[in-house]
Structure formats: structure tokens, C-alpha cells
Scaffold this motif. Structure first.
Motif, PDB file in Angstrom:
ATOM      1  N   SER A 314      47.765  36.984  40.092  1.00 42.25           N
ATOM      2  CA  SER A 314      47.439  36.970  41.521  1.00 42.25           C
ATOM      3  C   SER A 314      48.061  38.152  42.245  1.00 42.25           C
ATOM      4  CB  SER A 314      47.920  35.666  42.167  1.00 42.25           C
ATOM      5  OG  SER A 314      49.332  35.598  42.183  1.00 42.25           O
ATOM      6  N   PRO A 316      48.272  41.700  43.445  1.00 41.15           N
ATOM      7  CA  PRO A 316      47.166  42.648  43.612  1.00 41.15           C
ATOM      8  C   PRO A 316      47.339  43.966  42.867  1.00 41.15           C
ATOM      9  CG  PRO A 316      48.509  42.550  45.593  1.00 41.15           C
ATOM     10  CD  PRO A 316      48.984  41.448  44.698  1.00 41.15           C
ATOM     11  N   ASN A 317      48.591  44.323  42.515  1.00 42.31           N
ATOM     12  CA  ASN A 317      48.805  45.633  41.892  1.00 42.31           C
ATOM     13  C   ASN A 317      49.696  45.577  40.641  1.00 42.31           C
ATOM     14  OD1 ASN A 317      47.455  47.207  44.017  1.00 42.31           O
ATOM     15  ND2 ASN A 317      49.167  46.538  45.287  1.00 42.31           N
ATOM     16  N   THR A 351      40.829  37.894  41.426  1.00 43.97           N
ATOM     17  CA  THR A 351      41.627  38.977  42.014  1.00 43.97           C
ATOM     18  C   THR A 351      41.175  40.358  41.540  1.00 43.97           C
ATOM     19  OG1 THR A 351      43.286  38.619  40.267  1.00 43.97           O
ATOM     20  CG2 THR A 351      43.666  37.557  42.405  1.00 43.97           C
TER      21      THR A 351
END
Length: 510
Positions: A314, A316-317, A351
Motif C-alpha cells: 500500500s 505508494p513509492n 495501488t
């Protein structure tokens, strides 16, 4: 409003001694301009203080005043008085509080050291006072963006005035200064940034939980520390900055209190949960957390009962090293759903993770059945449906999902939509996902959903709504283009989708 040099109206008002009332008027409009630097690094505050303080006359005047102040109070006059009053006026506007404490403010910002020293010399008693959030000057220094020598100097100076400040919890969330420093993404070095000095003033703080039951280690694990070049202070030649365990705040906290890695907060999260949720790669700090609590990878936390692998996906990066390492150390996690009925593969698709760089391939290989598994919730989508419904899903993800389980393209959801309906409605391009889903089940092109819509209709309606939303009314006669979404298709790409769908089955317009 900034000009081409990055300067504000306040910058010019200060620089060129605007008539009385102008500066005050500008401050009342936008006081955030006080610390805003132009392209040369000058701010209104630095114009009224640093410019003078760096001159020979300013240095001599400040040195004489500060030296005399240690022995007996001395009255300010001349340029010192004017610069001090102007700096106070700007800072009071930027940090309106009752009462105004300039020691607190100069501890919380990056400013000329002499300005902090003046505040310290004139108002040393305020080091013991707290603001409306129960934070003292040491809390604010720990939270500031000041680093290395300046950070360490301010922290040591404040501890010299009031060592017990390290033992005071704030009223916001019960954080000690050590919690605040550990959470600060700018302060990434244990000794150079002065975090070790806060610890030395109150070592027991490492074992104190805040109101959310989080230890300093939780905060350090959740903080995405800004990586800096080797510490330039070199205050201790025995420290080797090339070894992360010597400089890393997280590593030092683990070394001094390894049991903190087994402590859960009120949400049930361990430090490992926060690390994989917020960090971008698996590194020595992650290894240290794992060694301190190898069972952490099997512990669920949060309202949605996430395992560390769920949280990492989850993020994002994340670098794929985090995902692949978590799968390697606990492969069974790939087949375990969270409270929402989502497997790690479902979360990866939701995601928009890249198949290779996002670590999705390792999740798939650990549990190949996951690609054939619906979400155990009301929506009940397959991974391909989840990825198809996202406008930002990478082509690599959609391609591999359709390749390994094309049958998912034949499955309808609760609204009778197939994956081709979803990918068209998401506004994907023909060569950026639509073609992959179409090839997995070409007859979806002539299949209606619950509303009687074909994928062609879904695509056309999406393109029409996107085109309309890209414009906004300026007045009765003109329109102005909005900033375009980087993922939005060009008109040519939109036409290509409609053309290819129509070419495959011309009957869809009959």
C-alpha cells in the motif's frame, strides 16, 4: 505572488525601506512571506538581520552585546536595536501566539545563529515555558529543519539552559523531544543533528510511549529520513559515516533498546509495520528491525488487520527490494487476506504497482493462485479487474495479469461489467492496457453491462467527460484550460481506442 527572482512584495518592502505601514499591511495579508527565500537564498528575515549581522560592524556589535549580557544586562541601541525590533516584528507576524516567545521561534526555524543567541541571552527563562500545545523550546528545536552544526548547537544551548526539558511530554500526543526528533525527516543523523544530545539528557525517553503507545523507534521507523551526504562536522573522528549503524537514528535506537521492536502501539502496529509502510527500500535498518523481532512479519495490525506485506504494497513509492525481501522472509503472507478480504496481489493492483519494479512478480510467484482469486468482499473483483479499473495501472501489470489468467476478462462484476468495460471507463489508451484486456476476451466488446452499455460507450463517455472537465468557465465569453492530468490521453489516443473497438466489431454502432 513571486517575481522571476522568487521575491515577494514583502521582500522588496523590507529591502528598500518601504514607507510606514506598508510592511505591516503586507504582513497582514500573508505573513508566510517572512521566511520565504528568493533564488539567492535571501528572505525578508535575513534582509533585516543576517545582512547586518554578517558585516564587520554587526559582528563586533553583537559580540560586545552578547559578552556584556552574560555579565550584566545592557541596553540595545543603534543598528542592533533597529535590526532586533524589525526581526521581532516579522517573526511575531509569522508566528502569532500569546505570549510571543522569540526563543521558541528561533529554536524552531533555520535562522542566523546570532538571532538565536540574542533570544537566548535576553529571554533565557522562556526555555522553561511551554506553548499552547505543551511544547517547550527543545521540542521545537527537535522538530525544526535545521541540521548538523546549527541543529546540534541550538539543542545543546537549550539543554544548557534547561536540561529537564528532555523529560517533558507535550500535550498534543504526549511526545518527548526524543520522539519529535526521531519523527523529523530532516534530522537523519544521530550525533551530527543533536539527537544523541537529547537522548543523553534523558536516556529513559527511549522506553517512554506517547499517548498512542508509540516509542521513539516507532516514530523513526515511520519517518522517511532525507538522505544526506557524509556529515561535514566530523566532530568525532571515531565515527565512520559510511556505516549506517553509526549515524542512523533508527539503528542507534535499536542498538540501545532492541525490545522496542516488539512493542505494539494502540493500532497494533510494530515498528516494522511503520518501516515497510513509509520507507522506500529494504536496507540495514530493516535488517536490524527484523533481527530484533523476526516474528513481526506475521503480526497483523490496524483496523484492516494488515500484515507488513499488505502495508508495503500500500506504500505508494516502495522499492521492490522491500516487497521481495518480505516475500522471501515470510512467503505465506502472499496467501493471507486482510480484513477487507484482499490478498497482497489485490492490494498491489489497487495501488498501481509495476509488475517488476513494484515487486508484484515476487508476490505472484509466492502464491500463483492469488491471480485466480476474487476479493472476499462485496465487490469481489479479480486482480485483472482491479488493475483495469485504474487509470494509472502500468501496462506491465495489466499485461502480466491478462497473460497469466485471461479467464478473468470473462468474469462479470455486480454491475455486469467485464474487465474491458472497466479499462475503457478508466480512460486507458489502446496501447496502454485496452488492447491487452481486449485480446484476453474479444467478445467483451459486444457485451452489455447492467446499464446496457458496451465498452465502446464507456470509453466514449469517459473521453467526453474528461474533455469537459479540462475546461472551466472564466467569464461569459472565454474559457481557460486547466492543468492537464499527466495520465490523460491525447485526442489521437482517444480516437485510437474508439477506432480499434469499432474496427474489431463494426456492429457496435448499429
Amino acid at each position: 505572488m513571486l517575481d522571476k527572482s522568487g521575491r515577494t512584495p514583502l521582500w522588496y518592502a523590507v529591502r528598500y525601506d518601504a514607507p510606514p505601514g506598508v510592511t505591516e499591511m503586507l504582513l497582514s495579508v500573508d505573513s508566510t512571506m517572512v521566511l520565504l527565500e528568493d533564488k539567492t537564498g535571501e528572505s525578508p528575515l535575513s534582509l533585516v538581520w543576517d545582512t547586518w549581522a554578517e558585516k564587520m560592524d554587526g559582528k563586533k556589535t553583537l559580540q560586545a552585546f552578547l559578552q556584556a549580557e552574560q555579565d550584566s544586562p545592557k541596553e540595545m541601541k543603534g543598528k542592533l536595536k533597529k535590526s532586533w525590533e524589525n526581526a521581532n516584528k516579522l517573526l511575531q507576524a509569522a508566528y502569532p501566539s500569546a505570549p510571543f516567545r522569540i526563543l521558541h521561534v528561533t529554536s524552531s526555524i533555520v535562522c542566523h545563529r546570532s538571532l538565536f543567541l540574542m533570544a537566548k541571552a535576553l529571554y533565557p527563562e522562556t526555555a522553561r515555558e511551554v506553548d499552547s500545545l505543551g511544547q517547550n523550546a527543545l521540542h521545537l528545536a527537535a522538530a525544526s529543519s535545521s541540521i548538523e552544526e546549527n541543529s546540534k548547537f541550538v539543542i545543546l544551548s537549550l539543554l544548557g539552559l534547561y536540561p529537564e526539558a528532555a523529560q517533558i511530554s507535550d500535550e498534543k500526543d504526549g511526545s518527548l523531544p526524543l520522539h519529535v526528533a526521531a519523527a523529523n525527516p530532516v534530522k537523519s543523523q544521530w550525533d551530527a543533528d543533536g539527537v544523541s544530545d537529547i537522548y543523553d539528557a534523558y536516556p529513559y525517553a527511549i522506553n517512554v510511549a506517547d499517548k498512542n503507545a508509540r516509542l521513539p523507534l516507532h516514530h523513526a521507523a515511520a519517518s522517511s529520513k532525507i538522505v544526506r551526504a557524509e556529515n561535514t562536522m566530523a566532530s568525532d573522528s571515531s565515527l565512520d559515516a559510511s556505516q549506517p549503524e553509526e549515524t542512523s537514528i533508527l539503528m542507534n535506537l535499536i542498538h540501545r533498546f532492541p525490545r522496542a521492536a516488539t512493542s505494539s502501539d494502540l493500532l497494533g502496529f510494530l515498528p516494522m509495520h511503520y518501516f515497510v509502510k513509509h520507507q522506500t527500500e529494504w536496507k540495514e535498518e530493516a535488517n536490524a528491525l527484523y533481527e530484533a523481532n523476526q516474528g513481526a512479519l506475521t503480526v497483523r495490525g490496524g483496523e484492516r488487520q494488515h500484515l507488513p506485506l499488505h502495508l508495503a504494497l500500500s506504500n505508494p513509492n516502495p522499492n521492490r527490494t522491500i516487497i521481495t525481501k518480505l516475500v522471501e522472509l515470510h512467503p505465506r503472507a502472499a496467501m493471507q487476506a486482510n480484513k477487507d478480504g484482499q490478498l497482497p496481489l489485490h492490494i498491489a493492483c489497487e495501488t498501481d504497482k509495476d509488475w517488476i519494479n513494484g515487486g508484484v512478480e515476487s508476490v505472484y510467484q509466492a502464491y500463483t493462485q492469488g491471480i485466480r482469486t476474487r476479493e472476499a468482499n462485496e465487490r469481489g473483483w479479480y486482480p485483472l479487474q482491479i488493475a483495469s479499473a485504474s487509470s494509472k495501472a502500468p501496462l506491465s501489470l495489466i499485461h502480466q495479469l491478462a497473460r497469466h489468467f485471461p479467464e478473468a476478462a470473462r468474469q462479470r462484476d455486480n454491475d455486469d461489467r467485464l474487465a474491458l468495460h472497466l479499462v475503457c471507463e478508466a480512460g486507458k489508451g489502446w496501447c496502454n492496457g485496452v488492447k491487452e484486456v481486449f485480446r484476453a476476451h474479444p467478445l467483451a466488446n459486444v457485451s452489455e453491462d447492467k446499464d446496457g452499455m458496451l465498452p465502446f460507450h464507456r470509453a466514449a463517455l469517459n473521453f467526453a467527460s474528461v474533455s469537459q472537465s479540462c475546461r472551466r468557465e472564466v467569464d461569459d465569453n472565454t474559457t481557460q484550460l486547466k492543468d492537464e492530468d499527466p495520465s490523460a490521453l491525447s485526442e489521437e489516443e482517444q480516437v485510437e481506442v474508439l477506432f480499434e473497438l469499432l474496427r474489431a466489431h463494426p456492429i457496435i454502432v448499429q
